[in-house]
Design an enzyme around this catalytic site. Structure first.
Site, PDB file in Angstrom:
ATOM      1  N   ARG A  95       0.829  -1.209   0.000  1.00  0.00           N
ATOM      2  CA  ARG A  95       0.000   0.000   0.000  1.00  0.00           C
ATOM      3  C   ARG A  95       0.858   1.252   0.000  1.00  0.00           C
ATOM      4  O   ARG A  95       0.574   2.213  -0.723  1.00  0.00           O
ATOM      5  CB  ARG A  95      -0.929   0.006   1.216  1.00  0.00           C
ATOM      6  CG  ARG A  95      -1.855   1.209   1.241  1.00  0.00           C
ATOM      7  CD  ARG A  95      -2.751   1.221   2.447  1.00  0.00           C
ATOM      8  NE  ARG A  95      -2.026   1.480   3.685  1.00  0.00           N
ATOM      9  CZ  ARG A  95      -2.632   1.767   4.844  1.00  0.00           C
ATOM     10  NH1 ARG A  95      -3.946   1.809   4.909  1.00  0.00           N
ATOM     11  NH2 ARG A  95      -1.920   1.996   5.928  1.00  0.00           N
ATOM     12  N   TYR A 113      -6.167   9.709   0.201  1.00  0.00           N
ATOM     13  CA  TYR A 113      -6.403   8.294  -0.047  1.00  0.00           C
ATOM     14  C   TYR A 113      -7.414   7.773   0.955  1.00  0.00           C
ATOM     15  O   TYR A 113      -7.582   8.316   2.050  1.00  0.00           O
ATOM     16  CB  TYR A 113      -5.102   7.494   0.008  1.00  0.00           C
ATOM     17  CG  TYR A 113      -4.821   6.808   1.317  1.00  0.00           C
ATOM     18  CD1 TYR A 113      -5.299   5.517   1.576  1.00  0.00           C
ATOM     19  CD2 TYR A 113      -4.078   7.443   2.311  1.00  0.00           C
ATOM     20  CE1 TYR A 113      -5.032   4.891   2.773  1.00  0.00           C
ATOM     21  CE2 TYR A 113      -3.807   6.807   3.511  1.00  0.00           C
ATOM     22  CZ  TYR A 113      -4.298   5.527   3.738  1.00  0.00           C
ATOM     23  OH  TYR A 113      -4.043   4.916   4.924  1.00  0.00           O
ATOM     24  N   PHE A 205       3.616   2.669   6.309  1.00  0.00           N
ATOM     25  CA  PHE A 205       3.843   3.891   5.535  1.00  0.00           C
ATOM     26  C   PHE A 205       3.153   5.089   6.182  1.00  0.00           C
ATOM     27  O   PHE A 205       3.743   6.163   6.325  1.00  0.00           O
ATOM     28  CB  PHE A 205       3.322   3.680   4.111  1.00  0.00           C
ATOM     29  CG  PHE A 205       3.375   4.900   3.239  1.00  0.00           C
ATOM     30  CD1 PHE A 205       4.512   5.213   2.520  1.00  0.00           C
ATOM     31  CD2 PHE A 205       2.268   5.737   3.126  1.00  0.00           C
ATOM     32  CE1 PHE A 205       4.559   6.334   1.706  1.00  0.00           C
ATOM     33  CE2 PHE A 205       2.300   6.857   2.323  1.00  0.00           C
ATOM     34  CZ  PHE A 205       3.445   7.155   1.604  1.00  0.00           C
ATOM     35  N   ASP A 206       1.894   4.932   6.578  1.00  0.00           N
ATOM     36  CA  ASP A 206       1.132   6.033   7.187  1.00  0.00           C
ATOM     37  C   ASP A 206       1.817   6.551   8.444  1.00  0.00           C
ATOM     38  O   ASP A 206       2.031   7.757   8.617  1.00  0.00           O
ATOM     39  CB  ASP A 206      -0.278   5.568   7.574  1.00  0.00           C
ATOM     40  CG  ASP A 206      -1.076   5.053   6.408  1.00  0.00           C
ATOM     41  OD1 ASP A 206      -0.570   4.182   5.672  1.00  0.00           O
ATOM     42  OD2 ASP A 206      -2.219   5.510   6.244  1.00  0.00           O
ATOM     43  N   THR A 207       2.160   5.610   9.332  1.00  0.00           N
ATOM     44  CA  THR A 207       2.767   5.998  10.603  1.00  0.00           C
ATOM     45  C   THR A 207       4.093   6.708  10.390  1.00  0.00           C
ATOM     46  O   THR A 207       4.364   7.751  11.000  1.00  0.00           O
ATOM     47  CB  THR A 207       2.978   4.757  11.483  1.00  0.00           C
ATOM     48  OG1 THR A 207       1.714   4.109  11.691  1.00  0.00           O
ATOM     49  CG2 THR A 207       3.573   5.140  12.821  1.00  0.00           C
TER      50      THR A 207
END
Length: 453
Positions: A95, A113, A205-207
């Site tokens: 992702r 997103y 990735f988000d964190t």
């Protein structure tokens, strides 16, 4: 960590200028992997919501990362049916990799997103991106843990989510409330500089993106959301949790060693033009004074403890010199990182050498004070010695701050800050720099489903 390839320091945050004809203001990415069942209803629902409620041109990008079912075919059919939908195929899974690839190639000034299950109520989408369009914030995230959020999910996922965020707060001092809600947005000019610093290609990735952004001082806007758990989610909880913990360790180590060039993401002290017109107050002076005072208070306490310890074995002059030497090294290192924001290892030796010169000045003041005290009384009390040293240190502190600010760590990062490349391209048209946002609303009627943007 990923090598430093970011284009340069961010400019002052401003309203987005008018977009060129045909250019979408918002690009919503839907990352998918083997989602042939949910993809079509998700995109149709999202498209209908944006068409009815979003006042500007938009795009929906389906980012298929290595699906092995008919997901790519479904995405291509949607792109053929709807003018605002685009299909993008990656041959590698992840992702984070999908988001970085699509966001890096997008021409829309605001990038967002959401997960394909649409667990988050779409009414939060406009509040999510509005602060980015207005120039108020750099990133925006949906939060399921806000007090005003309404969340429906099982106790297992609730426990995992809250535990994970507690780990982030305890280990990385994160201040945002929800790292893994699949509902985020970022300004494209920020993404151009931030994404090269994010190493993870999966769920962490988000964190990682949020931790780096927050540590660099970027503004993160949080939006309370209504969220309903998807019982058919394909996320592997144990493997994802393990990868996340490995990511926490990796990013924590990078922050501790100063290997992340966070200065690349720095913004000016004041984004309002009126703040930039202040002539008599150097930018960041108040923050630096507070930081210097805190470090100075701790250093003084450390120095006094060292002096008291050394005084048990040697004379006052030697004890003073040794205590000053040890505490000065610690003081310079702390001020370098915390007060003046210099990161990385470049210039460390030079800064410590300059700090020792500043130490010599302090040594002269404090040693002279002790000599004067010894001349006044043959056997001064220990408490009297400490009082004299405190007074001398207060006098030396003022001079130390001035020397640190103008000589050791001068304004503009000349003292050891990493070299900055050419500024990144922005969306600001300098011929209209003072103009506010002039995005032309697009408000199609509900009976015009085929309206083209």
């Amino acid at each position: 960590m990923r090598p430093d390839s970011s284009p340069g320091t961010l400019p002052a945050r401003e309203h987005l200028p008018a977009a060129a004809a045909g250019t979408p203001v918002l690009d919503v990415v839907v990352p998918v992997h083997n989602e042939e069942k949910d993809l079509r209803p998700c995109v149709l629902r999202l498209h209908e919501h944006l068409r009815r409620t979003f006042p500007y041109a938009f795009r929906i990008t389906v980012a298929d990362n290595a699906s092995t079912d008919t997901t790519p075919l479904v995405a291509r059919r949607l792109a053929a049916e709807l003018a605002e939908v685009r299909a993008f195929r990656l041959e590698q899974k992840g992702r984070g990799r999908a988001l970085r690839t699509v966001w890096s190639a997008s021409d829309a000034p605001v990038l967002a997103y959401m997960d394909v299950d649409l667990s988050t109520d779409l009414n939060a989408l406009l509040p999510l991106v509005a602060p980015l369009i207005s120039g108020h914030s750099d990133l925006a995230i949906g939060s399921r843990l806000s007090r005003s959020s309404r969340v429906v999910r099982g106790p297992k996922r609730e426990f995992i989510s809250r535990s994970y965020n507690l780990i982030l707060r305890g280990s990385l001092q994160a201040r945002f409330s929800d790292a893994q809600c699949g509902f985020k947005a970022i300004r494209r000019d920020v993404a151009q500089v931030l994404l090269p610093l994010v190493e993870d290609t999966g769920w962490f990735f988000d964190t990682e993106m949020l931790i780096v952004a927050e540590r660099a001082g970027l503004r993160i806007h949080e939006v309370p959301v209504d969220w309903v758990d998807d019982p058919d989610s394909t996320v592997h909880i144990v493997r994802t949790a393990t990868d996340d913990l490995k990511g926490v360790w990796r990013i924590g180590r990078a922050l501790a060693t100063g290997s992340l060039p966070l200065d690349r993401l720095a913004r000016p002290f004041g984004d309002d033009p009126r703040d930039r017109e202040i002539q008599d107050v150097p930018m960041g002076l108040a923050r630096q004074l507070v930081g210097f005072c805190v470090v100075g208070a701790l250093s003084t306490l450390f120095y006094l403890l060292l002096y008291s310890g050394f005084r048990q074995f040697t004379g006052s002059q030697v004890a003073n010199a040794l205590a000053l030497l040890v505490s000065a090294v610690a003081n310079t290192a702390a001020n370098r990182r915390l007060t003046f924001g210099v990161r990385g290892r470049g210039g460390v030796v030079r800064h410590q050498a300059q700090g020792l010169v500043v130490l010599a000045i302090g040594l002269t003041l404090t040693s002279g004070s002790l000599l004067a005290l010894d001349a006044a009384t043959a056997d001064p009390e220990h408490s009297t010695e400490l009082a004299v040293l405190i007074a001398a240190n207060l006098a030396a502190t003022v001079l130390r701050f001035l020397l640190f600010r103008v000589w050791v760590f001068p304004e503009g990062g000349a003292a050891g800050a990493p070299a900055v490349a050419a500024p990144i391209p922005t969306y600001t048209d300098h011929s209209r720099r003072d103009a506010t946002m002039r995005l032309q609303p697009v408000r199609p009627a509900d009976d015009e489903p085929g309206d083209s943007r």
